[in-house]
Design a protein around this motif. Structure first.
Motif, PDB file in Angstrom:
ATOM      1  N   GLY A 152      25.238  20.343  11.082  1.00 39.89           N
ATOM      2  CA  GLY A 152      24.653  19.110  10.524  1.00 39.89           C
ATOM      3  C   GLY A 152      25.693  18.033  10.226  1.00 39.89           C
ATOM      4  N   CYS A 153      26.967  18.290  10.552  1.00 38.94           N
ATOM      5  CA  CYS A 153      28.030  17.311  10.244  1.00 38.94           C
ATOM      6  C   CYS A 153      28.371  16.442  11.447  1.00 38.94           C
ATOM      7  N   ALA A 154      28.949  15.272  11.156  1.00 38.42           N
ATOM      8  CA  ALA A 154      29.448  14.374  12.216  1.00 38.42           C
ATOM      9  C   ALA A 154      30.964  14.569  12.283  1.00 38.42           C
ATOM     10  N   PRO A 155      31.469  15.173  13.361  1.00 36.76           N
ATOM     11  CA  PRO A 155      32.908  15.486  13.399  1.00 36.76           C
ATOM     12  C   PRO A 155      33.818  14.291  13.688  1.00 36.76           C
ATOM     13  N   ILE A 156      34.947  14.291  13.006  1.00 38.14           N
ATOM     14  CA  ILE A 156      36.033  13.348  13.324  1.00 38.14           C
ATOM     15  C   ILE A 156      37.197  14.239  13.753  1.00 38.14           C
ATOM     16  N   ILE A 157      37.380  14.355  15.072  1.00 36.97           N
ATOM     17  CA  ILE A 157      38.425  15.247  15.592  1.00 36.97           C
ATOM     18  C   ILE A 157      39.752  14.494  15.584  1.00 36.97           C
ATOM     19  N   VAL A 158      40.778  15.081  14.973  1.00 30.55           N
ATOM     20  CA  VAL A 158      42.078  14.391  14.902  1.00 30.55           C
ATOM     21  C   VAL A 158      43.143  15.216  15.619  1.00 30.55           C
ATOM     22  N   ASP A 159      44.019  14.525  16.344  1.00 28.57           N
ATOM     23  CA  ASP A 159      45.085  15.230  17.063  1.00 28.57           C
ATOM     24  C   ASP A 159      46.276  14.297  17.209  1.00 28.57           C
ATOM     25  N   ASP A 160      47.437  14.867  17.545  1.00 32.70           N
ATOM     26  CA  ASP A 160      48.592  13.978  17.754  1.00 32.70           C
ATOM     27  C   ASP A 160      48.469  13.256  19.091  1.00 32.70           C
ATOM     28  N   MET A 161      47.891  13.923  20.105  1.00 34.06           N
ATOM     29  CA  MET A 161      47.783  13.267  21.409  1.00 34.06           C
ATOM     30  C   MET A 161      46.556  13.745  22.185  1.00 34.06           C
ATOM     31  N   ILE A 162      46.092  12.873  23.077  1.00 33.79           N
ATOM     32  CA  ILE A 162      45.071  13.286  24.043  1.00 33.79           C
ATOM     33  C   ILE A 162      45.764  13.203  25.393  1.00 33.79           C
ATOM     34  N   SER A 163      45.895  14.337  26.051  1.00 33.37           N
ATOM     35  CA  SER A 163      46.564  14.330  27.351  1.00 33.37           C
ATOM     36  C   SER A 163      45.501  14.424  28.444  1.00 33.37           C
ATOM     37  N   THR A 164      45.091  15.639  28.828  1.00 29.02           N
ATOM     38  CA  THR A 164      44.023  15.771  29.841  1.00 29.02           C
ATOM     39  C   THR A 164      42.642  15.686  29.193  1.00 29.02           C
ATOM     40  N   GLY A 165      42.611  15.686  27.871  1.00 30.14           N
ATOM     41  CA  GLY A 165      41.329  15.662  27.161  1.00 30.14           C
ATOM     42  C   GLY A 165      40.700  17.051  27.034  1.00 30.14           C
ATOM     43  N   GLY A 166      41.376  18.064  27.583  1.00 33.60           N
ATOM     44  CA  GLY A 166      40.830  19.427  27.553  1.00 33.60           C
ATOM     45  C   GLY A 166      40.615  19.951  26.134  1.00 33.60           C
ATOM     46  N   THR A 167      41.558  19.653  25.251  1.00 30.26           N
ATOM     47  CA  THR A 167      41.453  20.127  23.857  1.00 30.26           C
ATOM     48  C   THR A 167      40.252  19.488  23.166  1.00 30.26           C
ATOM     49  N   ILE A 168      40.103  18.170  23.345  1.00 32.51           N
ATOM     50  CA  ILE A 168      38.999  17.450  22.689  1.00 32.51           C
ATOM     51  C   ILE A 168      37.661  17.938  23.267  1.00 32.51           C
ATOM     52  N   LYS A 169      37.620  18.099  24.578  1.00 33.09           N
ATOM     53  CA  LYS A 169      36.371  18.510  25.236  1.00 33.09           C
ATOM     54  C   LYS A 169      35.947  19.890  24.724  1.00 33.09           C
ATOM     55  N   ALA A 170      36.905  20.824  24.712  1.00 43.82           N
ATOM     56  CA  ALA A 170      36.575  22.187  24.274  1.00 43.82           C
ATOM     57  C   ALA A 170      36.129  22.185  22.811  1.00 43.82           C
ATOM     58  N   ALA A 171      36.838  21.416  21.974  1.00 41.59           N
ATOM     59  CA  ALA A 171      36.483  21.374  20.548  1.00 41.59           C
ATOM     60  C   ALA A 171      35.109  20.750  20.372  1.00 41.59           C
ATOM     61  N   ALA A 172      34.848  19.627  21.081  1.00 43.16           N
ATOM     62  CA  ALA A 172      33.570  18.929  20.940  1.00 43.16           C
ATOM     63  C   ALA A 172      32.420  19.835  21.359  1.00 43.16           C
ATOM     64  N   GLU A 173      32.569  20.533  22.481  1.00 44.15           N
ATOM     65  CA  GLU A 173      31.486  21.401  22.958  1.00 44.15           C
ATOM     66  C   GLU A 173      31.245  22.551  21.969  1.00 44.15           C
ATOM     67  N   ALA A 174      32.332  23.103  21.435  1.00 42.98           N
ATOM     68  CA  ALA A 174      32.174  24.198  20.466  1.00 42.98           C
ATOM     69  C   ALA A 174      31.493  23.694  19.191  1.00 42.98           C
ATOM     70  N   LEU A 175      31.859  22.489  18.772  1.00 44.68           N
ATOM     71  CA  LEU A 175      31.273  21.929  17.539  1.00 44.68           C
ATOM     72  C   LEU A 175      29.773  21.675  17.725  1.00 44.68           C
ATOM     73  N   ILE A 176      29.407  21.119  18.870  1.00 38.77           N
ATOM     74  CA  ILE A 176      27.986  20.866  19.136  1.00 38.77           C
ATOM     75  C   ILE A 176      27.248  22.214  19.174  1.00 38.77           C
ATOM     76  N   GLY A 177      27.887  23.196  19.820  1.00 42.52           N
ATOM     77  CA  GLY A 177      27.294  24.539  19.880  1.00 42.52           C
ATOM     78  C   GLY A 177      27.100  25.140  18.491  1.00 42.52           C
ATOM     79  N   ALA A 178      27.953  24.733  17.548  1.00 40.80           N
ATOM     80  CA  ALA A 178      27.865  25.273  16.179  1.00 40.80           C
ATOM     81  C   ALA A 178      26.957  24.417  15.297  1.00 40.80           C
ATOM     82  N   GLY A 179      26.259  23.437  15.908  1.00 44.10           N
ATOM     83  CA  GLY A 179      25.263  22.673  15.143  1.00 44.10           C
ATOM     84  C   GLY A 179      25.728  21.317  14.647  1.00 44.10           C
TER      85      GLY A 179
END
Ligand code: R5P
Length: 312
Positions: free
Chosen positions: A210-237
């Motif tokens: 039920g939360c709106a995530p604000i994902i923070v990182d030092d860098m976005i390179s290929t975007g793989g980290t953000i993509k994986a985190a975003a998909e997992a977060l959506i999967g977790a509701g």
């Protein structure tokens, strides 16, 4: 002693923004290649007796930009610069801080040695991948942080159900800083890296449903980290309203495609690297020029820069 701004080709608009705020201009340089591709670097103006600040992030193409940085340093030194500071808003090779598998080079250490050997007396860097990198330098390293500037820009996106998310264990300290500034709780994604571009999520620590995530990182390179985190977060509701805040936007490989497929509200990044080329991503670029100009002005006269320093 006069202060002078010199820059390589890595991020001319940031260097110009810094120079403008210092009521000066970027000094002329000549950077070209011999037919066999060797770099040739030459100063177009005198720097003799000057306090020189050489602005050059070592982003892609990393090796070319690194070579320009050390060649220009050598040119400044030989041309009689009195003091020479490298301003490296994004420091490439910072992720190579140890031998992860054995029989590997430690690129972070080697490049630190190269900068000292080239003649720099001090380095200014922003949100290094790992703070331990300071120990690689025998010359002083001023480690600044873009976190307050970025948090300030992200503030208007924060709602009562926002949660700050570290997309991997390495980003936890960073997430704590954003959490303090934005007054929201933290969640942590447990990521495992399978290759340079592939990552896998093994779990999430914290309440995210039920939360709106604000994902923070030092860098976005290929975007793989953000993509994986975003998909997992959506999967977790989590709500499909994701904000991403990162200091350095490399956006290489399939980053634009990967990020475009996500329900992103905004991606807030700094201009430590040139802004991404035209795309449909909701990118907001926040300039580091004011902070860098202020830092240079203070360093020039020997004033404290504590307000901008990273305390991770
Ligand atoms: C890794 O530990 C870093 O903090 C970033 O999460 C990572 O380098 C981002 O790379 P990519 O966007 O390719 O996943």
């Amino acid at each position: 002693m006069e202060s002078i701004i010199v820059a390589g080709s890595a991020n001319p608009s940031l260097a110009e923004g810094v120079a403008e705020r210092l009521a000066t201009r970027v000094s002329r340089v000549i950077l070209d290649r011999f037919p066999d591709s060797e770099l040739h670097a030459e100063l177009g103006e005198s720097v003799r007796g000057c306090d020189v600040y050489l602005i050059q992030p070592t982003g892609p193409p990393v090796d070319s930009h690194l070579m320009e940085l050390i060649f220009l340093a050598d040119a400044c030194r030989r041309a009689g610069a009195e003091r020479l500071t490298a301003v490296v808003p994004y420091y490439g090779y910072a992720r190579q801080d140890r031998r992860a598998k054995g029989r590997e080079a430690v690129g972070g250490r080697l490049t630190a040695d190269m900068l000292s050997l080239a003649g720099f007396e001090r380095i200014v860097a922003i949100d290094l991948h790992t703070v331990a990198l300071e120990g690689f330098f025998s010359i002083p390293l001023e480690h600044l942080s873009a976190v307050s500037v970025l948090a300030n820009a992200a503030e208007e996106l924060v709602t009562a159900n926002s949660v700050i998310v570290a997309p991997d264990l390495g980003a936890v300290k960073l997430a704590e800083r954003y959490s303090e500034l934005l007054h929201r709780p933290i969640a942590i994604v447990h990521k495992a890296r399978l290759s340079g571009a592939e990552v896998e999520v093994r779990g999430i620590v914290g309440n995210v449903a039920g939360c709106a995530p604000i994902i923070v990182d030092d860098m976005i390179s290929t975007g793989g980290t953000i993509k994986a985190a975003a998909e997992a977060l959506i999967g977790a509701g989590c709500l499909p309203e994701i904000t991403v805040v990162a200091s350095h936007a490399l956006l290489v490989g399939s980053a634009i495609t990967s990020l475009s497929a996500l329900p992103l509200k905004r991606i807030v990044v700094s201009d430590s690297l040139p802004p991404p080329k035209r795309n449909r991503l909701p990118v907001q670029v926040v300039s580091l020029a004011p902070m860098l100009a202020d830092t240079i002005a203070r360093l020039h006269v020997g004033e404290s820069i504590t307000a901008f320093v990273s305390h991770r």
